[in-house]
Design a protein around this motif. Structure first.
Motif, PDB file in Angstrom:
ATOM      1  N   ILE A   1       3.341  -1.367   0.088  1.00  0.00           N
ATOM      2  CA  ILE A   1       2.848  -0.216  -0.664  1.00  0.00           C
ATOM      3  C   ILE A   1       2.451  -0.695  -2.052  1.00  0.00           C
ATOM      4  O   ILE A   1       3.283  -1.254  -2.777  1.00  0.00           O
ATOM      5  CB  ILE A   1       3.920   0.892  -0.788  1.00  0.00           C
ATOM      6  CG1 ILE A   1       4.445   1.314   0.586  1.00  0.00           C
ATOM      7  CG2 ILE A   1       3.355   2.106  -1.519  1.00  0.00           C
ATOM      8  CD1 ILE A   1       5.562   2.340   0.530  1.00  0.00           C
ATOM      9  N   SER A   2       1.188  -0.515  -2.402  1.00  0.00           N
ATOM     10  CA  SER A   2       0.689  -0.959  -3.714  1.00  0.00           C
ATOM     11  C   SER A   2       0.197   0.234  -4.506  1.00  0.00           C
ATOM     12  O   SER A   2      -0.084   1.300  -3.958  1.00  0.00           O
ATOM     13  CB  SER A   2      -0.452  -1.970  -3.554  1.00  0.00           C
ATOM     14  OG  SER A   2       0.044  -3.220  -3.164  1.00  0.00           O
ATOM     15  N   MET A   3       0.049   0.021  -5.814  1.00  0.00           N
ATOM     16  CA  MET A   3      -0.338   1.126  -6.688  1.00  0.00           C
ATOM     17  C   MET A   3      -1.407   0.687  -7.683  1.00  0.00           C
ATOM     18  O   MET A   3      -1.346  -0.404  -8.242  1.00  0.00           O
ATOM     19  CB  MET A   3       0.896   1.656  -7.423  1.00  0.00           C
ATOM     20  CG  MET A   3       0.677   2.968  -8.149  1.00  0.00           C
ATOM     21  SD  MET A   3       2.279   3.726  -8.551  1.00  0.00           S
ATOM     22  CE  MET A   3       1.737   5.250  -9.292  1.00  0.00           C
ATOM     23  N   ILE A   4      -2.387   1.572  -7.877  1.00  0.00           N
ATOM     24  CA  ILE A   4      -3.409   1.385  -8.904  1.00  0.00           C
ATOM     25  C   ILE A   4      -3.118   2.409  -9.995  1.00  0.00           C
ATOM     26  O   ILE A   4      -3.086   3.614  -9.726  1.00  0.00           O
ATOM     27  CB  ILE A   4      -4.825   1.625  -8.354  1.00  0.00           C
ATOM     28  CG1 ILE A   4      -5.103   0.718  -7.158  1.00  0.00           C
ATOM     29  CG2 ILE A   4      -5.876   1.421  -9.435  1.00  0.00           C
ATOM     30  CD1 ILE A   4      -6.357   1.098  -6.398  1.00  0.00           C
ATOM     31  N   PHE A   5      -2.902   1.938 -11.214  1.00  0.00           N
ATOM     32  CA  PHE A   5      -2.560   2.839 -12.303  1.00  0.00           C
ATOM     33  C   PHE A   5      -3.799   3.325 -13.036  1.00  0.00           C
ATOM     34  O   PHE A   5      -4.901   2.803 -12.871  1.00  0.00           O
ATOM     35  CB  PHE A   5      -1.587   2.159 -13.261  1.00  0.00           C
ATOM     36  CG  PHE A   5      -0.240   1.877 -12.649  1.00  0.00           C
ATOM     37  CD1 PHE A   5       0.738   2.851 -12.622  1.00  0.00           C
ATOM     38  CD2 PHE A   5       0.039   0.636 -12.086  1.00  0.00           C
ATOM     39  CE1 PHE A   5       1.977   2.598 -12.041  1.00  0.00           C
ATOM     40  CE2 PHE A   5       1.265   0.372 -11.512  1.00  0.00           C
ATOM     41  CZ  PHE A   5       2.244   1.362 -11.489  1.00  0.00           C
TER      42      PHE A   5
ATOM     43  N   LYS B   1      -0.215  -1.472   3.458  1.00  0.00           N
ATOM     44  CA  LYS B   1      -0.473  -0.413   4.427  1.00  0.00           C
ATOM     45  C   LYS B   1      -0.773   0.909   3.727  1.00  0.00           C
ATOM     46  O   LYS B   1      -1.470   1.756   4.274  1.00  0.00           O
ATOM     47  CB  LYS B   1       0.729  -0.272   5.360  1.00  0.00           C
ATOM     48  CG  LYS B   1       0.957  -1.520   6.215  1.00  0.00           C
ATOM     49  CD  LYS B   1       2.237  -1.433   7.025  1.00  0.00           C
ATOM     50  CE  LYS B   1       2.445  -2.715   7.821  1.00  0.00           C
ATOM     51  NZ  LYS B   1       3.729  -2.703   8.557  1.00  0.00           N
ATOM     52  N   ILE B   2      -0.198   1.078   2.521  1.00  0.00           N
ATOM     53  CA  ILE B   2      -0.445   2.281   1.726  1.00  0.00           C
ATOM     54  C   ILE B   2      -0.875   1.874   0.324  1.00  0.00           C
ATOM     55  O   ILE B   2      -0.248   1.010  -0.299  1.00  0.00           O
ATOM     56  CB  ILE B   2       0.806   3.172   1.644  1.00  0.00           C
ATOM     57  CG1 ILE B   2       1.215   3.668   3.027  1.00  0.00           C
ATOM     58  CG2 ILE B   2       0.569   4.366   0.708  1.00  0.00           C
ATOM     59  CD1 ILE B   2       2.511   4.488   3.034  1.00  0.00           C
ATOM     60  N   LEU B   3      -1.931   2.497  -0.152  1.00  0.00           N
ATOM     61  CA  LEU B   3      -2.419   2.268  -1.509  1.00  0.00           C
ATOM     62  C   LEU B   3      -2.308   3.582  -2.272  1.00  0.00           C
ATOM     63  O   LEU B   3      -2.885   4.591  -1.875  1.00  0.00           O
ATOM     64  CB  LEU B   3      -3.875   1.794  -1.475  1.00  0.00           C
ATOM     65  CG  LEU B   3      -4.532   1.424  -2.798  1.00  0.00           C
ATOM     66  CD1 LEU B   3      -3.820   0.241  -3.434  1.00  0.00           C
ATOM     67  CD2 LEU B   3      -6.007   1.094  -2.584  1.00  0.00           C
TER      68      LEU B   3
ATOM     69  N   PHE C   1       9.188   5.547   5.496  1.00  0.00           N
ATOM     70  CA  PHE C   1       8.043   4.646   5.639  1.00  0.00           C
ATOM     71  C   PHE C   1       8.278   3.778   6.860  1.00  0.00           C
ATOM     72  O   PHE C   1       9.169   2.932   6.872  1.00  0.00           O
ATOM     73  CB  PHE C   1       7.877   3.787   4.378  1.00  0.00           C
ATOM     74  CG  PHE C   1       6.872   2.681   4.522  1.00  0.00           C
ATOM     75  CD1 PHE C   1       5.529   2.967   4.735  1.00  0.00           C
ATOM     76  CD2 PHE C   1       7.264   1.346   4.442  1.00  0.00           C
ATOM     77  CE1 PHE C   1       4.604   1.955   4.864  1.00  0.00           C
ATOM     78  CE2 PHE C   1       6.341   0.332   4.570  1.00  0.00           C
ATOM     79  CZ  PHE C   1       4.999   0.624   4.789  1.00  0.00           C
ATOM     80  N   GLU C   2       7.516   4.047   7.910  1.00  0.00           N
ATOM     81  CA  GLU C   2       7.685   3.347   9.184  1.00  0.00           C
ATOM     82  C   GLU C   2       9.142   3.377   9.639  1.00  0.00           C
ATOM     83  O   GLU C   2       9.691   2.382  10.111  1.00  0.00           O
ATOM     84  CB  GLU C   2       7.180   1.903   9.079  1.00  0.00           C
ATOM     85  CG  GLU C   2       5.681   1.814   8.816  1.00  0.00           C
ATOM     86  CD  GLU C   2       5.156   0.396   8.890  1.00  0.00           C
ATOM     87  OE1 GLU C   2       5.903  -0.536   8.505  1.00  0.00           O
ATOM     88  OE2 GLU C   2       4.018   0.211   9.337  1.00  0.00           O
TER      89      GLU C   2
END
Length: 354
Positions: free
Chosen positions: A94-98, A176-178, A73-74
């Protein structure tokens, strides 16, 4: 490539069980570009969610391990970072939707406070500034009357609104990333469409890269730029949406497309993929899909196929693409279903990408 934000190389994830070591992810390679939506599709157990947990540093230890591979990552290899180091990246960059918002939200805490937590921890905002930003985020994701609803609890929101709150939490620190792990599965069709439109709109505004995990190929046709098809812990086909929907090359992809219901074929029976996925404690020799493949050849039982190049953007791991293999096309029924799927979704996807 210069605009690549994430580069996964030969990723392997195993889980120690009483029955032996499960090879859940078996040498995964893919990249994610800035501002791109990559959809990862496949049956349950194909390794989709395990992959996202590895990216987030959420593989449960000590049973779960990453024995090999890089998650760049980068330029930083996330696979080598400690839990403490990953805490600074997780939620911020970096985030997450469950899948289910009720398992993501704390039922005893007001939603405003849940959004503010990340802002205070990662962005170092004061309570007052964090509250102002939380209201802005609720407005961004389409929650009406955000100033008053910020003080409500999760049970006071509908399923679709709860998922919007989860998206607001994921977006709080401008990641930056979902990563979206089947975020619309628990919602009805109308709400699904609203959430997908919301995510695409937010991506345009924030230029966020999205990894979208789903088993719903209709969702893929609407929102993704590229598609990676996973089977038995590996990517068996990867390409643009047009590559995979209009020119699929792997028999497993044919099966997934054939099992997809379409509006045009209301009375036609769905085409099922025979058999079950392999036991990943003892992965089969050769092509893992061989025993379910009606076009199986002797080499499928002996050697694992490489990713053959179909075009500059399209690759598939099937011996059917070898120059010495017999020429095989998708079954006629699958072709008809492919036409129905693509015609139903092309106009919608063009609206999203315009």
């Amino acid at each position: 490539m210069e605009n690549t934000i994430l580069d996964v190389r030969n990723l392997q994830v195993t889980f120690d069980t009483y029955g032996g070591s499960v090879k859940a992810v078996r040498g995964l390679d893919f990249s994610l570009r800035k501002g791109e939506t990559l959809a990862i599709v496949g049956e349950s157990g194909s390794g989709k969610s395990v992959t996202t947990k590895a990216l987030m540093g959420l593989i449960p230890k000590p049973a779960g391990k990453i024995p090999k591979g890089e998650i760049l990552f980068e330029g930083r290899d996330l696979a080598k970072l400690s839990d403490k180091q990953m805490q600074k990246i997780r939620g911020k960059e970096i985030s997450m939707i469950f899948q289910d918002p009720m398992t993501s939200l704390n039922p005893t805490m007001k939603i405003g406070k849940q959004i503010m937590e990340g802002l205070i921890l990662h962005q170092k905002l004061s309570q007052s500034h964090a509250k102002t930003r939380a209201i802005e985020l609720l407005e961004l994701v389409g929650i009406p009357e955000p100033k008053s609803r910020i003080n409500q609890y999760p049970h006071q929101f509908s399923g679709g609104m709860r998922q919007r709150v989860v998206i607001a939490i994921a977006l709080a620190c401008n990641p930056k990333i979902l990563i979206a792990d089947e975020p619309t599965t628990a919602l009805d069709v109308t709400i699904q469409a609203q959430i997908l439109e919301l995510m695409k709109d937010i991506q345009k505004k924030m230029d966020t890269s999205i990894i979208f995990i789903t088993h719903d190929l209709g969702v893929v046709a609407n929102v993704a730029d590229r598609v990676a098809v996973m089977y038995a812990g590996k990517i068996v086909e990867i390409g643009t949406v047009d590559d995979v929907f209009y020119n699929p090359k792997h028999p497993y992809t044919w099966g997934l497309l054939g099992s997809m219901p379409t509006v045009d074929n209301k009375e036609e029976k769905l085409i099922a993929i025979p058999g079950t996925p392999p036991d990943l404690i003892h992965p089969p020799q050769g092509d893992a899909f061989a025993v379910r493949n009606e076009y199986v050849m002797q080499i499928d039982l002996e050697e694992e196929p490489p990713l053959f190049k179909v075009s500059d953007s399209h690759y598939a791991a099937t011996w059917l693409l070898h120059e010495d293999a017999p020429e095989v096309e998708p079954p006629a029924a699958v072709k008809e279903r492919m036409k129905g799927i693509t015609s139903n979704h092309t106009s919608v996807r063009e609206d999203y990408h315009s």
